[in-house]
Design a protein around this motif. Sequence first.
Motif, short mmCIF file in Angstrom:
data_model
loop_
_atom_site.label_atom_id
_atom_site.label_comp_id
_atom_site.label_asym_id
_atom_site.label_seq_id
_atom_site.Cartn_x
_atom_site.Cartn_y
_atom_site.Cartn_z
N GLY C 157 0.77 -1.15 -0.03
CA GLY C 157 0.08 0.11 0.27
C GLY C 157 0.96 1.20 -0.10
N ASP C 158 0.51 2.30 0.82
CA ASP C 158 1.47 3.40 0.72
C ASP C 158 2.63 3.19 1.09
OD1 ASP C 158 -1.04 5.04 0.19
OD2 ASP C 158 -1.60 4.87 2.14
N LEU C 159 2.84 2.42 2.32
CA LEU C 159 4.18 2.05 2.70
C LEU C 159 4.79 1.25 1.66
CD1 LEU C 159 6.04 2.10 5.07
CD2 LEU C 159 4.67 0.34 6.04
N GLY C 160 4.56 0.50 1.16
CA GLY C 160 5.29 -0.43 0.15
C GLY C 160 5.66 0.74 -1.09
N ARG C 161 4.77 1.67 -1.31
CA ARG C 161 5.02 2.56 -2.64
C ARG C 161 5.95 3.61 -2.18
NH1 ARG C 161 -0.80 2.01 -5.68
NH2 ARG C 161 -1.00 -0.17 -4.43
N ALA C 162 6.19 3.85 -0.87
CA ALA C 162 7.11 4.58 -0.52
C ALA C 162 8.53 4.04 -0.20
CB ALA C 162 6.83 5.33 0.89
N PHE C 163 8.54 2.80 0.11
CA PHE C 163 9.77 1.89 0.34
C PHE C 163 10.44 1.39 -1.10
CE2 PHE C 163 11.67 -2.28 1.38
CZ PHE C 163 12.56 -1.79 2.11
N ARG C 164 9.49 1.40 -2.01
CA ARG C 164 9.95 0.81 -3.44
C ARG C 164 11.09 1.62 -3.80
NH1 ARG C 164 12.57 -0.89 -6.32
NH2 ARG C 164 12.56 -2.21 -8.05
N PRO C 165 10.85 2.86 -4.18
CA PRO C 165 11.73 3.68 -4.66
C PRO C 165 13.31 4.01 -3.90
CG PRO C 165 9.74 4.77 -4.49
CD PRO C 165 9.56 3.69 -3.64
N LEU C 166 13.12 3.54 -2.64
CA LEU C 166 14.45 3.53 -2.22
C LEU C 166 15.20 2.66 -2.30
CD1 LEU C 166 13.10 4.50 1.59
CD2 LEU C 166 13.59 6.15 -0.15
N LEU C 167 14.72 1.46 -2.86
CA LEU C 167 15.65 0.20 -3.18
C LEU C 167 16.36 0.68 -4.84
CD1 LEU C 167 13.13 -2.65 -2.26
CD2 LEU C 167 15.12 -1.55 -0.96
N ALA C 168 15.87 1.33 -5.26
CA ALA C 168 16.23 1.48 -6.88
C ALA C 168 17.69 1.44 -6.95
CB ALA C 168 15.44 2.69 -7.45
N PRO C 169 18.46 2.29 -6.21
CA PRO C 169 19.64 2.52 -6.40
C PRO C 169 20.41 1.15 -6.02
CG PRO C 169 19.03 4.05 -5.10
CD PRO C 169 18.08 3.30 -5.06
N PHE C 170 20.00 0.27 -5.13
CA PHE C 170 20.65 -1.13 -4.82
C PHE C 170 20.52 -2.24 -5.73
CE2 PHE C 170 19.57 1.37 -0.86
CZ PHE C 170 20.73 1.37 -0.31
N ARG C 171 19.72 -1.97 -6.92
CA ARG C 171 19.23 -2.91 -8.00
C ARG C 171 18.68 -4.26 -7.20
NH1 ARG C 171 23.97 -2.28 -12.31
NH2 ARG C 171 24.51 -0.13 -12.26
N CYS C 172 17.95 -3.97 -6.32
CA CYS C 172 17.56 -5.28 -5.81
C CYS C 172 16.30 -5.64 -6.58
CB CYS C 172 17.07 -5.06 -4.31
SG CYS C 172 18.23 -4.62 -3.08
N PRO C 173 16.45 -7.02 -6.99
CA PRO C 173 15.12 -7.37 -7.66
C PRO C 173 14.04 -7.52 -6.50
CG PRO C 173 16.68 -9.10 -8.05
CD PRO C 173 17.45 -8.16 -6.76
N VAL C 174 12.56 -6.93 -6.70
CA VAL C 174 11.73 -7.04 -5.72
C VAL C 174 10.42 -7.70 -5.90
CG1 VAL C 174 9.87 -5.37 -4.53
CG2 VAL C 174 12.27 -4.81 -5.17
#
Lengths: 337, 337, 337, 337
Positions: C157-174
């Motif tokens: 939800g809102d929390l996941g959508r705020a969290f997901r972009p923080l992972l982008a520079p780490f190139r983590c598959p999600v």
Amino acid sequence: MILIDPLPRTLSLICDDDTTARLRKLGELVVHESNRMPDAMVDEYLPQASILIGQTDLPAERLERAGKLRAVFNVEGNFRPNVDYACCAARGIEVLSVGPAFAQPVAEAALGMAIDLARGITRADRDFRAGREGYELAGNSESFLFSGSTVGLIGFGDLGRAFRPLLAPFRCPVKVYDPWLSDRTIRAHDAEPASLDEVLSSCRVIVVMATVTSDNAGFLGRREFDLIRPGSVFLLMSRAAIVDFPAFLDAVGAGRFRAATDVFPVEPVAADDPVRGIDGLLLSAHRTGGLREAFYEIGRMVVSDAELVLRGLPPQSCKRAHPALAGRQRSMPVEQR
Amino acid sequence: MILIDPLPRTLSLICDDDTTARLRKLGELVVHESNRMPDAMVDEYLPQASILIGQTDLPAERLERAGKLRAVFNVEGNFRPNVDYACCAARGIEVLSVGPAFAQPVAEAALGMAIDLARGITRADRDFRAGREGYELAGNSESFLFSGSTVGLIGFGDLGRAFRPLLAPFRCPVKVYDPWLSDRTIRAHDAEPASLDEVLSSCRVIVVMATVTSDNAGFLGRREFDLIRPGSVFLLMSRAAIVDFPAFLDAVGAGRFRAATDVFPVEPVAADDPVRGIDGLLLSAHRTGGLREAFYEIGRMVVSDAELVLRGLPPQSCKRAHPALAGRQRSMPVEQR
Amino acid sequence: MILIDPLPRTLSLICDDDTTARLRKLGELVVHESNRMPDAMVDEYLPQASILIGQTDLPAERLERAGKLRAVFNVEGNFRPNVDYACCAARGIEVLSVGPAFAQPVAEAALGMAIDLARGITRADRDFRAGREGYELAGNSESFLFSGSTVGLIGFGDLGRAFRPLLAPFRCPVKVYDPWLSDRTIRAHDAEPASLDEVLSSCRVIVVMATVTSDNAGFLGRREFDLIRPGSVFLLMSRAAIVDFPAFLDAVGAGRFRAATDVFPVEPVAADDPVRGIDGLLLSAHRTGGLREAFYEIGRMVVSDAELVLRGLPPQSCKRAHPALAGRQRSMPVEQR
Amino acid sequence: MILIDPLPRTLSLICDDDTTARLRKLGELVVHESNRMPDAMVDEYLPQASILIGQTDLPAERLERAGKLRAVFNVEGNFRPNVDYACCAARGIEVLSVGPAFAQPVAEAALGMAIDLARGITRADRDFRAGREGYELAGNSESFLFSGSTVGLIGFGDLGRAFRPLLAPFRCPVKVYDPWLSDRTIRAHDAEPASLDEVLSSCRVIVVMATVTSDNAGFLGRREFDLIRPGSVFLLMSRAAIVDFPAFLDAVGAGRFRAATDVFPVEPVAADDPVRGIDGLLLSAHRTGGLREAFYEIGRMVVSDAELVLRGLPPQSCKRAHPALAGRQRSMPVEQR
């Protein structure tokens, strides 16, 4: 039962085979494609339908007989005043538009056209074919670097939100004028809220992505075009009715600024329309959205959301009508000849 | 003392006022712009010079007399074999190229042209002017969505590295063929290493950004063009000598694929050259790099790096010559008429 | 008139001075903060109120007397079953939650804690204070590189959508498991839809961000914890009621995996609760969201949306209640001691 | 022939099986791991070696006998003054460091620690274990939102360049102090050049990532710590010798600011060192870089670059020594007890 009245689309236009198969799994399909579904047919089937796909008229009295209806999918892309949106809201019927299906195709074309105007790509090709090309710096007397240029957006709905991320690698400052949005919303998309006059007078690249409503027809006229700085570029991507079109063509024809347009007041444009000869205008025949792939995307959005709605979940791909705004939209931007 | 022999540039072409002022602070300027600096003049001043800006011939015997020289700035953009690169390395003289100044202008133009070819922007404008435009889907029979298309890069130097980030918001898978790079390097830029044949046969958008060397002239010929899938698009952004140009024009003229080129074997192109009439070819007169702003960027890069070098620090903006590669480059891609 | 019944918040907790000033401009404020607003007071003022800020009970019969009411702002953050959501929808009353105010604070804390667990930061600090630290490789026997690790989200939800972009520079598959979302929605956020079992059994970093509903209490139990691979890490960021807490503590205490939790079945935790001594568990006292700055953000969201609603525009910052889902949420996750 | 003298590493520490296999394909391996390779052995094999992997002393007179040597790989990570860098440059021998292998592990740990300090994660865990935790706002009296905080970097080499992108989703303004870099270089990484005093006095999060050189030992002392604003946080990620360590501990111990350190003047730290009891200091035993995975990365970088060098191509993964700077670095930051 799923009632399908898709004019001006057809079912095969918007659904590839996989999507059609998914749609069939949701219920019995009742389809009428040759023209608008006759009233009698609507009235016969509507009481059994849980989903309606199409731009069928839905006044309150008709909705009262639609006791099982859960969602209406407008597959044309714009809300029109032929639906009683407040009544749908009161009855818990979702009214949804597939407008976002066109956002990505239009956004990428808008970026291509913006770079084209900044760098003179199409005009240079025309000059080359005519034997009057200039090489290197000599061919770039009117060019500017798109990267880093200030971009101004007039209207920031689905289209603007698809366009904004494409600018990120170019590090363009972005200003947005949209009277329906709060400053918070605009800032959340890494853009600066601005007045219309500020966008026009301070941006090197101005992109019109606003929808047409009952209020804003022709709101970009001579006064506004005079605010645009010489050497700026202007792209009209949404609806012709937003601008005073003759004033627009005068300004571009006079060389005030270069421009691109994907829309025209009347389409097709007359064979002898002088718009065809304006050198500083990049011409596009309402073709930035209408890709085969975008039409199939419509079907995928509809089926995906219909699956959710029938499970009691909120739709996620289509755009939900807001009663206060949906009724103000005008989806007939083009007078068909 | 700073020796300036900038042909084919001039000092005022590459330095705006601020940059010129910064340059003057670094030492006495000795400038010769009307043609290549005469040998006698070079020989007179070189022993006092700490910085040389220009493409002056620098054989070992001349370098031996350049006891104070710390850096040579090639302001044309490509290394040429007129410098003894190994001797410079041995003497601790940095040899630097301003090639990166053109990377961003060319990269953004390449993106604009790639979207243009995918979406048919320039051709649709031409059709509109000729009164044969198609509206919506009817105008898009050959168009495809650029977003998500597989992009293949042939050559991945400064230009490729400026281009790659522009693709990020489009979520295009990217394949790179560059025989000078390790797989690690390519993967570090979010791209997949691939053979030349794989790039040609599997990518929807193929962009040639390779430099010309003593080894690769004409390495894209009939066999390679036959590998390109119908409906793909091909962009030649770096040097004409990389392709077998007649074979290239044959393939595009026959409608095998659509293409764009910024470079030609001989420039200016002859007035009656049939290249001017090929419908599927987007024509650009060597103008993607040569913006006024890019030339000023050259000056800023040179002054910024000269300041560092004179402080005993490594240069950071210009590209350093690698002795093994610099000598292989061929910077005269165009036979000037 | 604006009715303000903010328990468990207070007006000064959620509004800084600027926000309070903006709020006053919208109408007369009627505030009751010491406890829940008495029924008589609600009934007296509700007919005049256009905006209600608070978690006041709103059954249908009360809503019928709220003829001017346009929006209800739940400033606690979770919808509860004390509002007749369908009736609000039918009457055109927006019901809004400020939940998104906490999304960014919780998301950044979740990233910090995920890196902490991967790299052993807090445990290493504890070991250092106890004189048993290991240096370099010797201190990293259980550490893994967070960059590139597969991250699985349970709830998006809102929390996941705020969290997901923080992972982008780490190139983590999600990977995402969320039964309320379509696959399209998940993919649109650069994540792969997955079953619960796939997330648990294949992800190195598992983050629970799901809301508690009438359906999902305790759905993560012994069977699910057994699916987690040894060496993985597990973060419980949303609500304790989602997990079988004793089974969770057993698994972590036994060293099956390392974990972090911000929530507990009963808060405050008893002084002698054995949870305080589990070495592999990073303990956080429901503090990832509750920053001073996050509370002020609540006020800004409410005022910004209230301004829009009073202009007839849709709210944009708060989360809109969906009648079908809002009633299923359970906002009292914690039994207050 | 490939000469391998990897102390303080071993071949199996830095090469997994695949990497070892690739290394063997490049030539005969001559390995000495138990201690520094004896002079006689170096002198025997060096004339045949094309690649040297290790921190072997390489004065000019030894290099003169290394006629086939093409590259030297320092697998410890820092250049030291035991190599005649100018002589290597003059002879066309690449001198390379694997320092970048540690950049990503240290960068992600630095981000985790920065969020930890901003949000009080480790300290809150310690408080929880001691039964003195505060819930929600009561547990956050010293916390601040990391997102949007101004971050200042002191030193901007490989580590800073790995760290900067991790900040992008947090929208933190970034200031950089690095006297070896031009303003252009700093701006090219989306950061603002700043003086040391400006970084210290204006940033909420200050991260030291500078290498130790002959010039900068102890350059962060009492005067500098006094510039840091109360409530800011300070992370020492590179080398202890950069700070006046007693002054640093005094400032943190007095509560001037919270801090984290991964490095200490003498390691291991004495059992009774009072540093172990400072509440506001996050303690890490030189463990942010030394992951198993980072050591294997060293091997991959070396082999990948050795393959390139032996093909006459420039190395791409390792860091090239700059003669003027390499000799100034001091790679023995820690006095081993």
